[in-house]
Design an enzyme around this catalytic site. Structure first.
Site, short mmCIF file in Angstrom:
data_model
loop_
_atom_site.label_atom_id
_atom_site.label_comp_id
_atom_site.label_asym_id
_atom_site.label_seq_id
_atom_site.Cartn_x
_atom_site.Cartn_y
_atom_site.Cartn_z
N SER A 12 4.14 0.95 -4.18
CA SER A 12 3.01 1.81 -3.85
C SER A 12 3.29 2.81 -2.74
CB SER A 12 1.79 0.96 -3.46
OG SER A 12 2.00 0.31 -2.22
N LYS A 29 0.25 0.84 3.90
CA LYS A 29 -0.23 2.11 3.34
C LYS A 29 -0.15 3.17 4.44
CE LYS A 29 -1.70 0.10 -0.53
NZ LYS A 29 -1.00 0.29 -1.83
#
Length: 262
Positions: free
Chosen positions: A57, A118
């Site tokens: 991701s 993230k």
């Protein structure tokens, strides 16, 4: 003929010595081990902690198999800083606000035993929206500069567009885009409330993040769930490396050693 003889000196009388071994003392060993473990716990809680990247991701900045070092002190400390997320206190001690664009490790709001990584996109008070793959903060887009197509690092069967994003303060980082019309390319406006942050993966079309509510996605991340800031890729191994498979231990990704996280 007389033969003279010389008498040999008599052997000295020596009393046999008895070797007495000191009894084995394990308390010193135990104390050393306990002190070592305590120091390691303090370092992991207050200073640095290693993590392994399990998903794609955050490509291309972080890839599967990266072994990263996360610093704890840039944002202060919360219960999330300690192993196992113990219910010690609420909020953050010596809290300092993260900056937009930081690569942040945090505990999933719905599954606190699960650590995630993230990029921080929205601060408290920001209005965040994605339109046709471009991220808007308070109505202004983060500048995007396409720089060519490449094969996805972890999924080379996919061709992706590399895009440089430039934050308002000039900070830049590289993202992946798989094309128009993907889920998450167009969203409503998310207003980030006090004490929360909006996170997104750099692999924009292969990341479940704050664009999706829990439990499918991450939703907004509470301040106290933040563990720290990703600083450096210390080492990296190709997918498939396993502790109990010694023949896989040399499957290094040498181009990723000591790579600064941007």
């Amino acid at each position: 003929m007389n033969q003279s003889t010389e008498a040999l000196p008599a052997a000295p009388s020596v009393a046999p010595s008895v070797a007495r071994l000191a009894p084995h003392r394990s308390d010193g060993v135990v104390s050393t081990v306990l002190v070592t473990l305590l120091i390691a716990l303090i370092v992991r809680t207050l200073v640095f902690q290693p993590f392994t990247i399990p998903s794609s991701s955050m490509e291309p900045g972080l890839v599967i198999g990266d072994y990263i070092i996360v610093s704890k002190f840039p944002y202060g400390w919360s219960r999330a800083s300690a192993p196992l997320n113990p219910p010690l206190f609420k909020g953050r001690l010596f809290a300092r606000a993260p900056a937009r664009g930081d690569v942040v490790v945090f505990r999933h709001p719905a599954r606190p035993n699960e650590a995630m990584v993230k990029r921080l996109i929205g601060l408290p008070g920001d209005a965040v929206q994605v339109r046709r793959g471009a991220v808007y903060i308070n109505g202004r887009p983060i500048r995007q500069t396409p720089v060519g197509e490449v094969r996805d690092h972890d999924e080379p069967e996919h061709i992706v567009q590399q895009v440089i994003e430039t934050q308002a303060d000039g900070a830049t980082y590289l993202t992946y885009d798989r094309g128009d019309g993907r889920p998450g390319d167009d969203t409503g406006v998310y207003v980030v409330p006090p004490g929360f942050y909006f996170m997104m993966g750099d692999n924009r079309d292969n990341s479940l993040d704050s664009r999706w509510a829990q439990p499918e996605g991450v939703g907004l991340v509470p301040e106290e769930n933040i563990v720290g800031r990703a600083e450096v890729v210390l080492a990296s191994w190709r997918p498939g490396t396993a502790l109990f498979k010694p023949w896989t231990w040399l499957a290094f990704q040498p181009d990723r050693f000591l790579k600064r996280v941007r």
